[in-house]
Design an enzyme around this catalytic site. Structure first.
Site, PDB file in Angstrom:
ATOM      1  N   SER A 162     -21.621 -22.335 -16.341  1.00  0.00           N
ATOM      2  CA  SER A 162     -21.006 -22.791 -17.590  1.00  0.00           C
ATOM      3  C   SER A 162     -19.946 -23.869 -17.343  1.00  0.00           C
ATOM      4  CB  SER A 162     -20.386 -21.608 -18.338  1.00  0.00           C
ATOM      5  OG  SER A 162     -19.403 -20.978 -17.545  1.00  0.00           O
ATOM      6  N   TRP A 163     -19.107 -23.699 -16.328  1.00  0.00           N
ATOM      7  CA  TRP A 163     -18.023 -24.646 -16.101  1.00  0.00           C
ATOM      8  C   TRP A 163     -18.564 -25.972 -15.549  1.00  0.00           C
ATOM      9  CZ3 TRP A 163     -14.217 -26.628 -18.005  1.00  0.00           C
ATOM     10  CH2 TRP A 163     -13.058 -27.075 -17.363  1.00  0.00           C
ATOM     11  N   LYS A 200     -12.595 -21.275  -8.461  1.00  0.00           N
ATOM     12  CA  LYS A 200     -11.346 -20.510  -8.411  1.00  0.00           C
ATOM     13  C   LYS A 200     -11.504 -19.257  -7.572  1.00  0.00           C
ATOM     14  CE  LYS A 200      -9.716 -22.215 -12.903  1.00  0.00           C
ATOM     15  NZ  LYS A 200      -9.417 -21.893 -14.311  1.00  0.00           N
ATOM     16  N   GLY A 245      -6.508 -24.734 -14.742  1.00  0.00           N
ATOM     17  CA  GLY A 245      -5.790 -24.635 -16.016  1.00  0.00           C
ATOM     18  C   GLY A 245      -6.575 -23.799 -17.005  1.00  0.00           C
ATOM     19  N   SER A 270      -8.992 -23.216 -19.361  1.00  0.00           N
ATOM     20  CA  SER A 270     -10.092 -24.061 -19.821  1.00  0.00           C
ATOM     21  C   SER A 270     -11.408 -23.310 -19.820  1.00  0.00           C
ATOM     22  CB  SER A 270     -10.180 -25.295 -18.919  1.00  0.00           C
ATOM     23  OG  SER A 270     -10.144 -24.905 -17.539  1.00  0.00           O
ATOM     24  N   LYS A 302      -5.042 -15.229 -10.803  1.00  0.00           N
ATOM     25  CA  LYS A 302      -4.995 -14.770 -12.195  1.00  0.00           C
ATOM     26  C   LYS A 302      -6.188 -13.895 -12.570  1.00  0.00           C
ATOM     27  CE  LYS A 302      -7.987 -17.623 -14.663  1.00  0.00           C
ATOM     28  NZ  LYS A 302      -8.988 -18.005 -13.728  1.00  0.00           N
ATOM     29  N   ASP A 329      -3.130 -20.267 -17.519  1.00  0.00           N
ATOM     30  CA  ASP A 329      -4.449 -19.719 -17.219  1.00  0.00           C
ATOM     31  C   ASP A 329      -4.407 -18.182 -17.220  1.00  0.00           C
ATOM     32  OD1 ASP A 329      -7.120 -19.921 -16.678  1.00  0.00           O
ATOM     33  OD2 ASP A 329      -6.895 -20.653 -14.636  1.00  0.00           O
ATOM     34  N   THR A 374      -6.752 -15.859 -19.722  1.00  0.00           N
ATOM     35  CA  THR A 374      -7.736 -14.999 -19.070  1.00  0.00           C
ATOM     36  C   THR A 374      -7.493 -13.532 -19.413  1.00  0.00           C
ATOM     37  OG1 THR A 374      -7.693 -16.620 -17.295  1.00  0.00           O
ATOM     38  CG2 THR A 374      -8.887 -14.613 -16.868  1.00  0.00           C
ATOM     39  N   SER A 420     -13.220 -14.298 -21.502  1.00  0.00           N
ATOM     40  CA  SER A 420     -12.958 -14.075 -20.084  1.00  0.00           C
ATOM     41  C   SER A 420     -13.874 -13.029 -19.464  1.00  0.00           C
ATOM     42  CB  SER A 420     -11.505 -13.647 -19.882  1.00  0.00           C
ATOM     43  OG  SER A 420     -11.345 -13.132 -18.579  1.00  0.00           O
ATOM     44  N   ARG A 421     -14.631 -13.454 -18.452  1.00  0.00           N
ATOM     45  CA  ARG A 421     -15.525 -12.523 -17.750  1.00  0.00           C
ATOM     46  C   ARG A 421     -14.734 -11.492 -16.954  1.00  0.00           C
ATOM     47  NH1 ARG A 421     -18.217 -17.307 -16.935  1.00  0.00           N
ATOM     48  NH2 ARG A 421     -17.500 -17.686 -14.820  1.00  0.00           N
TER      49      ARG A 421
END
Lengths: 332, 332
Positions: free
Chosen positions: A12-13, A107, A135, A137, A190, A243, A247, A253-254
């Site tokens: 996705s990202w 990340k 960040g 996003s 995070k 972030d 999240t 958020s997964r």
């Protein structure tokens, strides 16, 4: 002035970033390993598996051939963090036409080595400039062009400013920084705290509980992050607290979702089987725990998340242990 | 050892605190001005208007007579902030049997004077100890005994520790502090930023946008709060960032809800008419704007909220102005 950009990772990202850059007029190669997925993206101009309901420009070129990125002057790494070493190995054998800049958008922290993603890239591509983008996003929202602000960090500020120019647009704000470590550590750590926030949700606790937990998560993130080389002020910014809160609170958020399912009593093995995308907090909890132990850092939330994930601790028990720590002066 | 405690203000937060203390075995007088409401609370053991679905112990004694608080050894002020001066005036004429401690649980800054609530109390009750209670604590959740953590601050740490003992329980964690100003300013200022977060929601922006806005809100809160006398570390804690995030993200937040309605195009006058409880951010935006101008502090988010509330600025325009500030290095 079209630039040749390669985006490695068609999740996705990666897809949202490829779209963003293609819409800005860049020539974007989107690389992945799943040939079937890439063919569908090419034919249908959408990534139904990872970023549904978003139309992709025809100037995105999906490929499963790593050789196709040889002409890129900018390469984005957007694979799961634990796959970055493998990708970096492949990249190191390519004869690039120019000396591209490599930007990590992944990340995580590598297991065993405790390395950040740009450190892995630098190991295999020592002559290239590297940078990190992070960040609050969520890809789904960037795909729908919701106003979003991120940070791009490079030890060379000129590189960061060049990348700011490449990425920035009306709905996508880009701030620069030279604290690469801080940016990467905020983005990686995070996810662990988002799992804890999800556990709180899954156990049926409310917003008061989660706010207290996130407040302590920020303190723990700063303690861990500065010990690992990041700067305090970076953790106060978009790639740290920004972030962290998105999240911990967002339905997108997964990592929070994994925590919520754990809180409801599901086991990690069962959850992992049903997820199409990696929840980065799961491997990162292991890497971060190794780092915290090595450096002797007090990290009670990380410890409890690690114990739930890898030591069969009951979520209820873990959360009560966190909530019932001795009451004292707040600044202690 | 039953204590005599008076709770002034029978809104949701006053009622939730009265319930908490009564359940701990204290003798609680709940004072308000609305005789009809108080009679209903006495008869039905619930506050249907402000804290529905929560049963109240029979050891809460509702009254509209200020004289009934004369025997209290502890007095909680839980009225709207702009009513605290009036209540303090009345309190100053009572002959208390002991020298009670006064605890402000109201979140605001007085218009015109720029005074914090404990400063007003101290002006009228100069011989008494004063304290402030704040933190992420939606009354609805405290009423349902959701795990909650707050901070109690007094310049005399012994007073704070005594109050910690009074309030603390298994689901209600209390931390102590001597930074009364920081605790009060965090609680007051965060409501302004919650209005901004609500405006973002009302305009249809997503979690990425709100996370960026809340990140900058924290920086602005710290800038304003330290200039007004609070300590930086307090704003990093429960009564600063903790309360800020819960107020910006929770569905329980009245201030966020006001912002959301403004973002959808409603006018303040119309919104105010339909609300049974005060959204403290509305008067506080005015007080805080006076303080910021007096001290020459850069406060762009406060400025835009103030302009939307009091200068007919269009929310869309205000938000775009915030989002489109020059892109630069994050630490600037």
């Amino acid at each position: 002035m079209e630039r040749k950009i390669a985006v490695l990772g068609a999740g996705s990202w990666g897809t949202a970033l490829a779209r963003l850059l293609a819409r800005k007029g860049e020539h974007v190669t989107l690389w992945g390993r799943d040939r079937d997925l890439l063919e569908k993206i090419r034919d249908r101009h959408t990534n139904a598996a990872y970023l549904p309901d978003v139309t992709l420009p025809e100037t995105i070129f999906p490929t499963d051939s790593m050789d196709a990125v040889a002409s890129a002057e900018l390469v984005l790494i957007v694979t799961p963090s634990q796959a970055v070493r493998e990708v970096a190995t492949e990249l190191s054998s390519i004869s690039f036409q120019t000396q591209p800049i490599f930007v990590s958008c992944s990340k995580g922290i590598e297991q065993g080595s405790g390395l950040r993603m740009t450190q892995i890239l630098q190991e295999f591509l020592p002559r290239n400039a590297v940078a990190a983008l992070s960040g609050p996003s969520h890809a789904e929202e960037v795909g729908r062009e919701m106003p979003t602000a991120v940070v791009i960090g490079s030890s060379d500020i000129a590189v960061a400013e060049k990348l700011q120019d490449v990425f920035a647009g009306t709905f996508f704000r880009v701030y620069t920084s030279t604290d690469v470590a801080g940016i990467e550590l905020g983005g990686a750590l995070k996810n662990i705290f988002a799992i804890a926030a999800g556990v709180s949700d899954g156990l049926g606790f409310g917003d008061n509980t989660k706010a207290a937990l996130v407040t302590r998560s920020l303190a723990e993130l700063i303690r861990l992050g500065t010990a690992l080389g990041g700067r305090q002020e970076t953790f106060q910014g978009l790639s740290g607290i920004g972030d962290l809160i998105v999240t911990c609170f967002s339905r997108h958020s997964r990592n929070r979702a994994v925590g919520e399912r754990l809180g409801r009593g599901e086991k990690l093995a069962g959850i992992s089987k049903t997820m199409t995308m990696v929840a980065e907090g799961v491997p990162t909890a292991l890497s971060a725990m190794q780092c915290a132990e090595r450096l002797g850092i007090d990290a009670p939330i990380l410890e409890q998340v690690h114990a739930i994930l890898y030591q069969q601790r009951f979520p209820q028990e873990a959360m009560l242990e966190l909530l019932n720590r001795e009451q004292r002066a707040e600044a202690d």
